[in-house]
Scaffold this motif. Structure first.
Motif, PDB file in Angstrom:
ATOM      1  N   MET A 213       0.863  -1.184   0.000  1.00 61.57           N
ATOM      2  CA  MET A 213       0.000   0.000   0.000  1.00 61.57           C
ATOM      3  C   MET A 213       0.900   1.234   0.000  1.00 61.57           C
ATOM      4  SD  MET A 213      -3.354   0.911   0.353  1.00 61.57           S
ATOM      5  CE  MET A 213      -4.070  -0.594   0.915  1.00 61.57           C
ATOM      6  N   GLN A 214       0.623   2.149  -0.883  1.00 67.37           N
ATOM      7  CA  GLN A 214       1.370   3.402  -0.879  1.00 67.37           C
ATOM      8  C   GLN A 214       0.456   4.556  -0.464  1.00 67.37           C
ATOM      9  OE1 GLN A 214       2.775   4.819  -4.721  1.00 67.37           O
ATOM     10  NE2 GLN A 214       1.235   3.637  -5.794  1.00 67.37           N
ATOM     11  N   ARG A 215       1.060   5.588   0.082  1.00 68.83           N
ATOM     12  CA  ARG A 215       0.343   6.788   0.489  1.00 68.83           C
ATOM     13  C   ARG A 215       0.780   7.906  -0.458  1.00 68.83           C
ATOM     14  NH1 ARG A 215       2.566   4.429   4.545  1.00 68.83           N
ATOM     15  NH2 ARG A 215       4.233   5.950   4.728  1.00 68.83           N
ATOM     16  N   LEU A 216      -0.191   8.544  -1.084  1.00 69.59           N
ATOM     17  CA  LEU A 216       0.102   9.637  -2.017  1.00 69.59           C
ATOM     18  C   LEU A 216      -0.507  10.926  -1.492  1.00 69.59           C
ATOM     19  CD1 LEU A 216      -0.755   7.859  -5.391  1.00 69.59           C
ATOM     20  CD2 LEU A 216       1.470   8.027  -4.272  1.00 69.59           C
ATOM     21  N   ALA A 217       0.191  12.025  -1.696  1.00 69.22           N
ATOM     22  CA  ALA A 217      -0.335  13.336  -1.316  1.00 69.22           C
ATOM     23  C   ALA A 217      -0.020  14.323  -2.428  1.00 69.22           C
ATOM     24  CB  ALA A 217       0.286  13.805  -0.003  1.00 69.22           C
ATOM     25  N   PHE A 218      -0.927  15.261  -2.617  1.00 72.91           N
ATOM     26  CA  PHE A 218      -0.721  16.303  -3.618  1.00 72.91           C
ATOM     27  C   PHE A 218      -1.564  17.502  -3.234  1.00 72.91           C
ATOM     28  CE2 PHE A 218      -3.851  13.237  -5.043  1.00 72.91           C
ATOM     29  CZ  PHE A 218      -4.924  13.997  -5.473  1.00 72.91           C
ATOM     30  N   LYS A 219      -1.232  18.633  -3.845  1.00 78.51           N
ATOM     31  CA  LYS A 219      -2.016  19.837  -3.569  1.00 78.51           C
ATOM     32  C   LYS A 219      -2.551  20.410  -4.871  1.00 78.51           C
ATOM     33  CE  LYS A 219       2.009  22.883  -3.336  1.00 78.51           C
ATOM     34  NZ  LYS A 219       2.708  23.911  -2.548  1.00 78.51           N
ATOM     35  N   MET A 220      -3.677  21.100  -4.735  1.00 74.53           N
ATOM     36  CA  MET A 220      -4.349  21.752  -5.850  1.00 74.53           C
ATOM     37  C   MET A 220      -4.781  23.127  -5.360  1.00 74.53           C
ATOM     38  SD  MET A 220      -6.684  18.483  -7.006  1.00 74.53           S
ATOM     39  CE  MET A 220      -7.223  18.158  -5.326  1.00 74.53           C
ATOM     40  N   LYS A 221      -5.258  23.950  -6.257  1.00 76.03           N
ATOM     41  CA  LYS A 221      -5.637  25.315  -5.891  1.00 76.03           C
ATOM     42  C   LYS A 221      -7.095  25.558  -6.269  1.00 76.03           C
ATOM     43  CE  LYS A 221      -3.414  29.108  -4.565  1.00 76.03           C
ATOM     44  NZ  LYS A 221      -2.709  29.231  -3.334  1.00 76.03           N
ATOM     45  N   LEU A 222      -7.858  26.028  -5.291  1.00 80.33           N
ATOM     46  CA  LEU A 222      -9.266  26.361  -5.500  1.00 80.33           C
ATOM     47  C   LEU A 222      -9.376  27.844  -5.826  1.00 80.33           C
ATOM     48  CD1 LEU A 222     -11.930  24.818  -5.288  1.00 80.33           C
ATOM     49  CD2 LEU A 222     -12.075  25.520  -2.910  1.00 80.33           C
ATOM     50  N   ASN A 223     -10.287  28.201  -6.707  1.00 82.30           N
ATOM     51  CA  ASN A 223     -10.529  29.615  -6.980  1.00 82.30           C
ATOM     52  C   ASN A 223     -11.164  30.247  -5.740  1.00 82.30           C
ATOM     53  OD1 ASN A 223      -9.578  29.259  -9.592  1.00 82.30           O
ATOM     54  ND2 ASN A 223     -11.621  29.002 -10.461  1.00 82.30           N
ATOM     55  N   GLU A 224     -10.867  31.514  -5.531  1.00 79.52           N
ATOM     56  CA  GLU A 224     -11.392  32.246  -4.365  1.00 79.52           C
ATOM     57  C   GLU A 224     -12.912  32.112  -4.273  1.00 79.52           C
ATOM     58  OE1 GLU A 224      -9.906  34.041  -1.841  1.00 79.52           O
ATOM     59  OE2 GLU A 224      -8.007  33.264  -2.613  1.00 79.52           O
ATOM     60  N   GLY A 225     -13.394  31.895  -3.060  1.00 83.27           N
ATOM     61  CA  GLY A 225     -14.830  31.865  -2.811  1.00 83.27           C
ATOM     62  C   GLY A 225     -15.546  30.612  -3.284  1.00 83.27           C
ATOM     63  N   GLN A 226     -14.823  29.561  -3.637  1.00 75.71           N
ATOM     64  CA  GLN A 226     -15.457  28.371  -4.206  1.00 75.71           C
ATOM     65  C   GLN A 226     -15.474  27.160  -3.267  1.00 75.71           C
ATOM     66  OE1 GLN A 226     -17.139  28.368  -7.050  1.00 75.71           O
ATOM     67  NE2 GLN A 226     -16.678  30.544  -7.178  1.00 75.71           N
ATOM     68  N   LYS A 227     -15.140  27.381  -2.011  1.00 76.99           N
ATOM     69  CA  LYS A 227     -15.076  26.264  -1.058  1.00 76.99           C
ATOM     70  C   LYS A 227     -16.411  25.517  -0.965  1.00 76.99           C
ATOM     71  CE  LYS A 227     -14.891  25.523   3.858  1.00 76.99           C
ATOM     72  NZ  LYS A 227     -14.766  26.198   5.141  1.00 76.99           N
TER      73      LYS A 227
ATOM     74  N   GLU B 154      -6.546  30.077   4.263  1.00 79.61           N
ATOM     75  CA  GLU B 154      -5.610  31.186   4.079  1.00 79.61           C
ATOM     76  C   GLU B 154      -5.077  31.289   2.650  1.00 79.61           C
ATOM     77  OE1 GLU B 154      -1.774  32.202   6.473  1.00 79.61           O
ATOM     78  OE2 GLU B 154      -3.260  31.332   7.860  1.00 79.61           O
ATOM     79  N   THR B 155      -4.854  30.135   2.024  1.00 73.43           N
ATOM     80  CA  THR B 155      -4.219  30.124   0.701  1.00 73.43           C
ATOM     81  C   THR B 155      -5.107  29.557  -0.404  1.00 73.43           C
ATOM     82  OG1 THR B 155      -3.278  27.921   1.033  1.00 73.43           O
ATOM     83  CG2 THR B 155      -1.951  29.819   1.770  1.00 73.43           C
ATOM     84  N   SER B 156      -6.304  29.110  -0.064  1.00 74.02           N
ATOM     85  CA  SER B 156      -7.208  28.423  -0.997  1.00 74.02           C
ATOM     86  C   SER B 156      -6.561  27.177  -1.596  1.00 74.02           C
ATOM     87  CB  SER B 156      -7.694  29.359  -2.106  1.00 74.02           C
ATOM     88  OG  SER B 156      -8.518  30.362  -1.575  1.00 74.02           O
ATOM     89  N   THR B 157      -5.674  26.561  -0.824  1.00 68.59           N
ATOM     90  CA  THR B 157      -5.003  25.351  -1.274  1.00 68.59           C
ATOM     91  C   THR B 157      -5.760  24.129  -0.780  1.00 68.59           C
ATOM     92  OG1 THR B 157      -2.847  26.431  -1.278  1.00 68.59           O
ATOM     93  CG2 THR B 157      -2.840  24.037  -1.152  1.00 68.59           C
ATOM     94  N   LEU B 158      -5.921  23.169  -1.675  1.00 68.87           N
ATOM     95  CA  LEU B 158      -6.497  21.879  -1.334  1.00 68.87           C
ATOM     96  C   LEU B 158      -5.335  20.904  -1.135  1.00 68.87           C
ATOM     97  CD1 LEU B 158      -9.130  21.920  -4.175  1.00 68.87           C
ATOM     98  CD2 LEU B 158      -9.673  22.056  -1.737  1.00 68.87           C
ATOM     99  N   PHE B 159      -5.374  20.143  -0.061  1.00 71.60           N
ATOM    100  CA  PHE B 159      -4.366  19.131   0.217  1.00 71.60           C
ATOM    101  C   PHE B 159      -5.067  17.776   0.144  1.00 71.60           C
ATOM    102  CE2 PHE B 159      -2.712  16.160   3.403  1.00 71.60           C
ATOM    103  CZ  PHE B 159      -1.440  15.953   2.898  1.00 71.60           C
ATOM    104  N   ALA B 160      -4.609  16.915  -0.743  1.00 65.63           N
ATOM    105  CA  ALA B 160      -5.244  15.611  -0.937  1.00 65.63           C
ATOM    106  C   ALA B 160      -4.313  14.496  -0.481  1.00 65.63           C
ATOM    107  CB  ALA B 160      -5.609  15.429  -2.403  1.00 65.63           C
ATOM    108  N   PHE B 161      -4.902  13.481   0.129  1.00 66.59           N
ATOM    109  CA  PHE B 161      -4.170  12.314   0.597  1.00 66.59           C
ATOM    110  C   PHE B 161      -4.965  11.081   0.207  1.00 66.59           C
ATOM    111  CE2 PHE B 161      -3.887   8.924   3.730  1.00 66.59           C
ATOM    112  CZ  PHE B 161      -2.521   8.663   3.707  1.00 66.59           C
ATOM    113  N   GLN B 162      -4.278  10.075  -0.294  1.00 67.70           N
ATOM    114  CA  GLN B 162      -4.956   8.827  -0.614  1.00 67.70           C
ATOM    115  C   GLN B 162      -4.046   7.626  -0.375  1.00 67.70           C
ATOM    116  OE1 GLN B 162      -4.626   8.785  -5.404  1.00 67.70           O
ATOM    117  NE2 GLN B 162      -6.158  10.155  -4.580  1.00 67.70           N
TER     118      GLN B 162
END
Length: 104
Positions: free
Chosen positions: A1-15, A48-56
């Motif tokens: 099993m591997q653990r992967l993480a990555f980040k993406m960016k959301l447009n302002e106000g779209q949470k 603060e940064t509108s950054t999405l942090f994903a883990f799988q």
């Protein structure tokens, strides 16, 4: 099993839109992810940064980021393109993250 993480960016106000769309994740996309070996998938949001942090957690060699040729994934990308930073093919701008610590 591997653990992967990555980040993406959301447009302002779209949470809220992002959360709503994921709360109604298409059954066919969920099945595709599970069939591809993704057993856990979490996405966190940094206000603060509108950054999405994903883990799988993934069994096998690849994760969700390796399904680019699948028509279901392409349709999802098109659906999400208006609320996040995307590449010309509407795939999310995604930056892989290196694991530097793990505690079991």
């Amino acid at each position: 099993m591997q653990r992967l993480a990555f980040k993406m960016k959301l447009n302002e106000g779209q949470k809220e839109a992002y959360k709503e769309r994921h709360d109604q994740l298409w059954p066919e996309l969920k099945k595709l992810l599970k069939d591809s070996g993704v057993s856990e998938y979490s996405i966190f949001f940094d206000e603060e940064t509108s950054t999405l942090f994903a883990f799988q957690k993934v069994s096998g060699e690849g994760g969700s980021q390796d399904l680019a040729d699948n028509p279901i994934v392409k349709k999802w990308w098109d659906f999400m393109a208006d609320i996040m930073k995307v590449n010309p093919d509407n795939s999310p701008v995604s930056i892989s993250l290196e694991e530097v610590f793990f505690m079991e």
